[in-house]
Design a protein around this motif. Structure first.
Motif, mmCIF file in Angstrom:
data_model
loop_
_atom_site.group_PDB
_atom_site.id
_atom_site.type_symbol
_atom_site.label_atom_id
_atom_site.label_comp_id
_atom_site.label_asym_id
_atom_site.label_seq_id
_atom_site.Cartn_x
_atom_site.Cartn_y
_atom_site.Cartn_z
ATOM 1 N N GLU A 194 -6.814 2.320 2.525
ATOM 2 C CA GLU A 194 -5.590 1.756 1.983
ATOM 3 C C GLU A 194 -5.541 2.092 0.493
ATOM 4 O O GLU A 194 -6.448 1.727 -0.247
ATOM 5 C CB GLU A 194 -5.583 0.239 2.208
ATOM 6 N N SER A 196 0.835 -1.189 0.000
ATOM 7 C CA SER A 196 0.000 0.000 0.000
ATOM 8 C C SER A 196 0.876 1.247 0.000
ATOM 9 O O SER A 196 1.883 1.328 0.700
ATOM 10 C CB SER A 196 -0.947 -0.009 1.197
ATOM 11 N N ASN A 220 -10.295 4.912 7.917
ATOM 12 C CA ASN A 220 -9.392 3.808 7.603
ATOM 13 C C ASN A 220 -9.378 3.660 6.094
ATOM 14 O O ASN A 220 -10.432 3.635 5.464
ATOM 15 C CB ASN A 220 -9.868 2.506 8.259
ATOM 16 N N ARG A 239 -1.608 4.390 3.888
ATOM 17 C CA ARG A 239 -2.547 3.679 4.755
ATOM 18 C C ARG A 239 -2.987 4.609 5.885
ATOM 19 O O ARG A 239 -2.160 5.238 6.544
ATOM 20 C CB ARG A 239 -1.897 2.416 5.320
ATOM 21 N N GLU A 243 -4.871 4.768 9.483
ATOM 22 C CA GLU A 243 -5.265 3.882 10.574
ATOM 23 C C GLU A 243 -6.032 4.716 11.588
ATOM 24 O O GLU A 243 -5.438 5.516 12.317
ATOM 25 C CB GLU A 243 -3.992 3.295 11.197
#
Ligand code: ADP
Ligand code: MG
Lengths: 273, 346
Positions: free
Chosen positions: B30, B7, B28, B10, B12
């Motif tokens: 990716e 990825s 969230n 990303r 989080e």
């Protein structure tokens, strides 16, 4: 690039006359000063001149009190201008970049010294200097002058910041420039002419300032104060006129260039739209 | 590049608050290496804030952002291998086009001959060969846009961020630039993250799309997935055609001379005997088309007396067989008055 595009009709003759009248009113006294630097008759202003002489220029050159006053004024103006450039730019950057509480109030307080009558600034400074037991000196004059010089630079630079596209700074950082490089390659070129114009104006303001200076100078004599003290001595009148002419040149040239610079950069920025 | 699964970016659990405003809420995400990825959503939904956090102009209030595995959440912009094409281009007005493009190399200390060579390559890439000596003020909007693109690409960033880069262009130029941007992305092979509020633009250009609503990412998927299987009624409405009602039709419905928009998911499909409350508008018509989207169904209803409306309804107990039977039936559409939005023009 055509700088002044004419628009509207031609001015009427009445308006033209008024404009010329205004110009004469403003500039005839200056011409008179110039004229009477050449008179051989030292005490009275007679017209036409009884003759023409350049001896007063020589006399002026030999007056050491005059030279001392002139150097003091130049030193004060130079240091006050440098201080104003640094402080004014920092203040403008702070007010422009951040959204801190009381931002408007700070901005107002910064501009206040130039709106206040010089006499108020003068008394205020003198009282504080006295209260703090600081001896009057070269530095007290510089501090006095810095109060209004900072404002001039601050105003010029802030106006430029506001016209500058804010995302330029982000773009610079985004492309890998650190804060120093961003200032050098992006911010500085954007505000350079504003600094030059503000600095010249500050210098000119400081150089012929009388009111605040009388309150902060103590025993020292700057050039304008020297001239002022000459008024009581009719015999020195032509010498005073010579000096006045000199002061005019020193203050006029920076103001003239400052105007030219700001007008030019306004042109180029306007042209980009 | 396809087939690679590392990825590029990303997110989080990333959140961002501005005072009390929750600009981004527990995101969230990716984004894959080499993707053309779009952030799509209405104005104020948090797209720009996400982009600015990737660029380093904003620090997340909580959560982490990874760039090719490295946590960059707190790195300043000049320490990230990411470049941005700004919405207002942000070109340096005091520099020539060439110096603008070379800026990234210049601050890194790349020698001048190398810089000039790379600038020429970039000018060719964006089809501006021969413009190096001009000032930005001497360029058209479309050309400035290309300079901004060249300037951002010259560092060969790992990820290129574009914030509504086509927003200021007129329709024709916009469509041309869409094609060109896509071609350039293929050529340079860099991951592009593209912000837009234009669903058509996102659908035609992207490999994948994240749909934003009120700071939340409501769906991530390919254009086909998002169009055909919207995860929420909001996505179905936002990605489907929105309804714009004006003229006679608007007057018949509201009794006023206005022009309004109504989101497809706000309209309810009722039978002809449905009672209309005082706080609602209604319109009768015939269902002309039914598109079954899994959880949702999109209906095209032709109104009696002209005009049509798109309606999106959730499939609660219905199957595809049930909804398809609706086609050709007379229906009464109704929606709360507060859901219309008056728009300018007439
Ligand atoms: N610097 C900021 N200060 C305060 N609020 C902000 C700031 N930037 C964005 N916001 C708010 O965050 C929300 C999301 O904004 P943004 O990310 O710009 O949305 P979008 O790009 O999708 O239009 C909006 O409500 C906006 O008003
Ligand atoms: Mg935005």
């Amino acid at each position: 690039m055509p700088s002044n595009v004419s628009y509207g009709q031609k001015a009427s003759w009445g308006l033209t006359l008024a404009a010329w009248g205004g110009l004469l009113f403003l500039h005839v006294p200056i011409l008179i000063i110039f004229l009477y630097t050449l008179t051989p008759d030292e005490t009275t202003y007679t017209f036409p001149l009884p003759g023409i002489t350049f001896k007063w220029f020589g006399v002026a050159l030999q007056r050491t009190d005059l030279w001392r006053a002139l150097t003091l004024s130049l030193r004060v103006a130079a240091v006050a201008t440098v201080a104003a450039l640094v402080l004014g730019t920092l203040a403008a950057a702070a007010v422009y970049r951040s959204q801190f509480f009381g931002r408007e109030a700070v901005s107002f307080l910064l501009v206040l010294p130039i709106a206040l009558p010089g006499i108020v600034t003068g008394i205020a400074l003198r009282t504080s200097i006295g209260a703090l037991d600081i001896p009057f000196s070269y530095w007290t004059i510089v501090v006095g002058h810095a109060t209004f010089c900072v404002v001039v630079v601050y105003n010029n630079v802030l106006a430029r910041f506001r016209r500058m596209q804010g995302s330029q700074i982000e773009a610079s950082m985004d492309l890998g420039a650190n804060a120093f490089q961003t200032f050098r390659y992006v911010v500085f070129p954007n505000i350079a002419t504003a600094l030059l114009a503000g600095g010249m104006l500050a210098f000119a303001l400081s150089f012929d300032e009388v009111i605040v200076t009388t309150f902060t100078a103590g025993q020292q004599t700057t050039l304008p104060i020297w001239i002022f003290s000459q008024l009581t001595r009719p015999r020195d009148r032509p010498v005073t006129n010579v000096v006045a002419l000199f002061v005019m040149l020193i203050t006029f040239l920076p103001i003239f260039f400052a105007q030219k610079i700001t007008a030019q950069s306004a042109d180029t920025e306007g042209g980009s739209k | 590049m396809t087939g690679q699964t590392q990825s590029a970016i990303r997110f989080e659990n990333v959140s961002k608050y501005f005072g009390n405003v929750k600009a981004v809420d527990q995101a969230n995400l990716e984004i894959r290496d080499g993707e053309f990825f779009s952030l799509l959503g209405p104005s104020g939904s948090g797209k720009t804030t996400c982009l600015r956090m990737i660029a380093g102009f904003e620090v997340p209030s909580s959560g982490h952002i990874y760039l090719y595995g490295q946590d960059v959440s707190n790195l300043p912009p000049y320490e990230r291998d990411v470049n941005t094409v700004f919405q207002d281009y942000a070109l340096f007005p005091h520099m020539s086009v060439g110096d603008n493009i070379a800026y990234g190399l210049m601050v890194k200390g790349v020698p001048k001959p190398e810089r000039m060579k790379r600038v020429d390559e970039m000018l060719e890439l964006v089809q501006l060969t021969g413009y190096a000596a001009r000032k930005p003020s001497q360029l058209s909007g479309g050309q400035r846009q290309r300079v901004a693109l060249a300037r951002a690409l010259i560092n060969h960033p790992k990820v290129l961020l574009l914030d509504e880069p086509l927003g200021a262009l007129d329709l024709k130029l916009r469509q041309q630039m869409q094609v060109e941007l896509k071609a350039i992305q293929k050529r340079v092979g860099i991951t592009f993250i593209f912000v837009t509020h234009d669903q058509e633009e996102a659908l035609t250009m992207s490999d994948r799309i994240a749909v934003f609503n009120e700071g939340k990412i409501v769906q991530v998927g390919t254009p086909a997935e998002i169009y055909e299987h919207p995860a929420t009624a909001f996505v179905a409405g936002f990605v489907g055609t929105s309804n714009l009602v004006s003229g006679e039709v608007a007057k018949r419905i509201t009794g006023r001379e206005i022009r309004f928009s109504i989101r497809p998911e706000k309209i309810h499909l009722g039978t002809m005997d449905t009672n209309i409350e005082a706080d609602s508008y209604s319109a009768d018509g015939v269902v002309r088309d039914v598109i079954y989207l899994g959880l949702y169904t999109r209906y095209l209803v032709e109104l009696n007396g002209g005009g049509d409306l798109v309606v999106v309804e959730q499939n609660l107990k219905t199957t595809s067989m049930d909804v398809l039977k609706v086609k050709g039936q007379a229906v009464r559409l109704h929606w709360k008055k507060e859901h219309i939005r008056e728009v300018g023009g007439s």
